[in-house]
Design a protein around this motif. Structure first.
Motif, PDB file in Angstrom:
ATOM      1  N   GLY A 180       0.810  -1.215   0.000  1.00 32.32           N
ATOM      2  CA  GLY A 180       0.000   0.000   0.000  1.00 32.32           C
ATOM      3  C   GLY A 180       0.841   1.261   0.000  1.00 32.32           C
ATOM      4  O   GLY A 180       1.820   1.378  -0.742  1.00 32.32           O
ATOM      5  N   SER A 181       0.519   2.196   0.878  1.00 29.10           N
ATOM      6  CA  SER A 181       1.212   3.479   0.911  1.00 29.10           C
ATOM      7  C   SER A 181       2.572   3.407   1.611  1.00 29.10           C
ATOM      8  O   SER A 181       3.301   4.390   1.630  1.00 29.10           O
ATOM      9  CB  SER A 181       0.341   4.530   1.611  1.00 29.10           C
ATOM     10  OG  SER A 181       0.077   4.132   2.954  1.00 29.10           O
ATOM     11  N   ALA A 182       2.927   2.244   2.186  1.00 29.92           N
ATOM     12  CA  ALA A 182       4.194   2.108   2.916  1.00 29.92           C
ATOM     13  C   ALA A 182       5.291   1.458   2.073  1.00 29.92           C
ATOM     14  O   ALA A 182       6.316   1.045   2.605  1.00 29.92           O
ATOM     15  CB  ALA A 182       3.982   1.288   4.188  1.00 29.92           C
ATOM     16  N   GLY A 183       5.073   1.399   0.762  1.00 31.30           N
ATOM     17  CA  GLY A 183       6.017   0.700  -0.106  1.00 31.30           C
ATOM     18  C   GLY A 183       7.410   1.283  -0.135  1.00 31.30           C
ATOM     19  O   GLY A 183       8.378   0.583  -0.416  1.00 31.30           O
ATOM     20  N   ARG A 184       7.556   2.576   0.174  1.00 32.58           N
ATOM     21  CA  ARG A 184       8.880   3.195   0.154  1.00 32.58           C
ATOM     22  C   ARG A 184       9.753   2.737   1.315  1.00 32.58           C
ATOM     23  O   ARG A 184      10.966   2.888   1.280  1.00 32.58           O
ATOM     24  CB  ARG A 184       8.744   4.723   0.201  1.00 32.58           C
ATOM     25  CG  ARG A 184       8.022   5.327  -0.980  1.00 32.58           C
ATOM     26  CD  ARG A 184       8.882   5.366  -2.203  1.00 32.58           C
ATOM     27  NE  ARG A 184       9.899   6.423  -2.127  1.00 32.58           N
ATOM     28  CZ  ARG A 184      10.812   6.648  -3.061  1.00 32.58           C
ATOM     29  NH1 ARG A 184      10.856   5.882  -4.126  1.00 32.58           N
ATOM     30  NH2 ARG A 184      11.685   7.625  -2.922  1.00 32.58           N
ATOM     31  N   SER A 185       9.140   2.183   2.355  1.00 32.22           N
ATOM     32  CA  SER A 185       9.905   1.810   3.539  1.00 32.22           C
ATOM     33  C   SER A 185       9.914   0.306   3.815  1.00 32.22           C
ATOM     34  O   SER A 185      10.391  -0.126   4.853  1.00 32.22           O
ATOM     35  CB  SER A 185       9.353   2.527   4.778  1.00 32.22           C
ATOM     36  OG  SER A 185       7.998   2.165   4.999  1.00 32.22           O
ATOM     37  N   ARG A 186       9.423  -0.483   2.867  1.00 37.13           N
ATOM     38  CA  ARG A 186       9.358  -1.925   3.084  1.00 37.13           C
ATOM     39  C   ARG A 186       9.887  -2.672   1.870  1.00 37.13           C
ATOM     40  O   ARG A 186       9.889  -2.155   0.754  1.00 37.13           O
ATOM     41  CB  ARG A 186       7.920  -2.376   3.346  1.00 37.13           C
ATOM     42  CG  ARG A 186       7.302  -1.801   4.601  1.00 37.13           C
ATOM     43  CD  ARG A 186       5.898  -2.330   4.771  1.00 37.13           C
ATOM     44  NE  ARG A 186       5.219  -1.731   5.919  1.00 37.13           N
ATOM     45  CZ  ARG A 186       3.957  -1.976   6.253  1.00 37.13           C
ATOM     46  NH1 ARG A 186       3.235  -2.818   5.531  1.00 37.13           N
ATOM     47  NH2 ARG A 186       3.418  -1.387   7.307  1.00 37.13           N
ATOM     48  N   ILE A 187      10.320  -3.906   2.105  1.00 33.68           N
ATOM     49  CA  ILE A 187      10.707  -4.794   1.014  1.00 33.68           C
ATOM     50  C   ILE A 187      10.457  -6.224   1.468  1.00 33.68           C
ATOM     51  O   ILE A 187      10.532  -6.533   2.668  1.00 33.68           O
ATOM     52  CB  ILE A 187      12.182  -4.597   0.609  1.00 33.68           C
ATOM     53  CG1 ILE A 187      12.446  -5.268  -0.738  1.00 33.68           C
ATOM     54  CG2 ILE A 187      13.143  -5.109   1.688  1.00 33.68           C
ATOM     55  CD1 ILE A 187      13.672  -4.758  -1.443  1.00 33.68           C
ATOM     56  N   THR A 188      10.135  -7.090   0.535  1.00 32.22           N
ATOM     57  CA  THR A 188       9.913  -8.500   0.833  1.00 32.22           C
ATOM     58  C   THR A 188      11.145  -9.289   0.404  1.00 32.22           C
ATOM     59  O   THR A 188      11.571  -9.196  -0.743  1.00 32.22           O
ATOM     60  CB  THR A 188       8.677  -9.030   0.089  1.00 32.22           C
ATOM     61  OG1 THR A 188       7.521  -8.311   0.530  1.00 32.22           O
ATOM     62  CG2 THR A 188       8.471 -10.516   0.368  1.00 32.22           C
ATOM     63  N   VAL A 189      11.712 -10.042   1.321  1.00 36.05           N
ATOM     64  CA  VAL A 189      12.847 -10.922   1.019  1.00 36.05           C
ATOM     65  C   VAL A 189      12.433 -12.336   1.363  1.00 36.05           C
ATOM     66  O   VAL A 189      12.130 -12.634   2.518  1.00 36.05           O
ATOM     67  CB  VAL A 189      14.111 -10.527   1.812  1.00 36.05           C
ATOM     68  CG1 VAL A 189      15.262 -11.476   1.459  1.00 36.05           C
ATOM     69  CG2 VAL A 189      14.508  -9.086   1.520  1.00 36.05           C
ATOM     70  N   ARG A 190      12.366 -13.208   0.376  1.00 28.05           N
ATOM     71  CA  ARG A 190      11.977 -14.600   0.590  1.00 28.05           C
ATOM     72  C   ARG A 190      13.192 -15.499   0.316  1.00 28.05           C
ATOM     73  O   ARG A 190      13.818 -15.411  -0.735  1.00 28.05           O
ATOM     74  CB  ARG A 190      10.826 -14.992  -0.332  1.00 28.05           C
ATOM     75  CG  ARG A 190       9.548 -14.198  -0.083  1.00 28.05           C
ATOM     76  CD  ARG A 190       8.383 -14.789  -0.862  1.00 28.05           C
ATOM     77  NE  ARG A 190       7.189 -13.961  -0.753  1.00 28.05           N
ATOM     78  CZ  ARG A 190       6.347 -14.008   0.258  1.00 28.05           C
ATOM     79  NH1 ARG A 190       6.572 -14.849   1.254  1.00 28.05           N
ATOM     80  NH2 ARG A 190       5.277 -13.234   0.286  1.00 28.05           N
TER      81      ARG A 190
END
Length: 282
Positions: A180-190
């Motif tokens: 959502g609007s928090a995409g600039r501060s998050r990342i998914t690492v699998r």
């Protein structure tokens, strides 16, 4: 003439503010140049290999921003000597530093540059990896300054790149639907189960293959492998891992029967890279 490491340094997140990839890479680079006692204007080419960045910034190329922070030939008309500085990003995850070493060899062999500076830095998109226990990598920067050496026994051997079997078991991406609007501060690492063991097996296989191909006695080599130790602060070293491993190896007592290093990196792909290196004076 062989290509040698004139200096190497790392930089960790300091202070209360968020970590910045450009700041970490630049701080490591400035310390590297100070260690080698050379000016920024003596660097002909800068190669930046970092992957993870604050606010998930992917453009413009961070190499140009690092070049500006360091002050490498910012006005090539007013200060054209020894050469106009050139910089670019090279992104290949954990193998990036060794890929950059391979490019630097070509540049120095063809006199395309007198010195090549490699920088690497990864930071959490929110600016502090310590606050996200699910994010695996450390906020860490590193730099290598490479130049030619008159010592015929010193320097890097050829870099070899190896592809592993099977699909990639590590992915870092932006899950836009979930963020959502928090995409600039998050990342998914699998990372799939057992990825560490598979990475170690690939690193071991490519090291053994490299030694066979180039007639290297592994009993006389020190292997600088993928960063199994945690970096200063929190998390694993990522693109700067070979630089951190090199510095830690030099800081440790060297057995008298060891006469070279084998630097190996392994990561997503799966892929790995390996190169031999003998420091000056060994």
């Amino acid at each position: 003439m062989g290509m040698v490491i004139a200096a190497a340094r790392t930089a960790t997140h300091q202070g209360p503010g968020p970590a910045r990839a450009v700041e970490l890479a630049s701080r490591a680079a400035r310390a590297c140049l100070a260690r080698a006692q050379v000016s920024p204007s003596s660097v002909g080419v800068l190669i930046n290999v970092g992957v993870y960045r604050e606010s998930n910034t992917f453009e413009p190329a961070l190499a140009a921003l690092v070049q500006k922070e360091i002050g490498i030939n910012l006005d090539y008309i007013a200060d054209p000597v020894p050469a106009a500085g050139f910089s670019f990003d090279l992104m290949n995850g954990a193998c990036g530093v060794l890929n950059a070493v391979q490019l630097a060899q070509s540049l120095l062999d063809t006199a395309g540059a007198e010195r090549v500076l490699i920088t690497a830095a990864d930071v959490h998109p929110a600016g502090d990896a310590r606050l996200d226990p699910d994010y695996p990598y450390a906020d860490l920067g590193g730099a290598l300054l490479l130049q030619r050496s008159a010592d015929p026994g010193a320097g890097f051997g050829p870099v070899r790149v190896y592809a592993g079997d099977g699909p990639a078991d590590t992915e870092g991406y932006l899950d836009t639907a979930a963020m959502g609007s928090a995409g600039r501060s998050r990342i998914t690492v699998r990372r799939s189960e057992g990825h560490g063991a598979r990475r170690a097996e690939l690193a071991a296989a490519c090291t053994a293959g490299y030694a066979r191909e180039h007639g290297i006695d592994l009993d006389r080599a020190i292997v600088v492998g993928p960063g199994a130790e945690e970096a200063p602060g929190a998390g694993e070293p990522h693109t700067a891992a070979p630089i951190l491993g090199y510095l830690r190896t030099l800081a440790a007592p060297r057995p008298e029967d060891r006469d070279r290093l084998l630097m190996v990196a392994a990561g997503a792909g799966p892929s790995a890279a390996c190169v031999s290196y003998r420091p000056e004076g060994w």
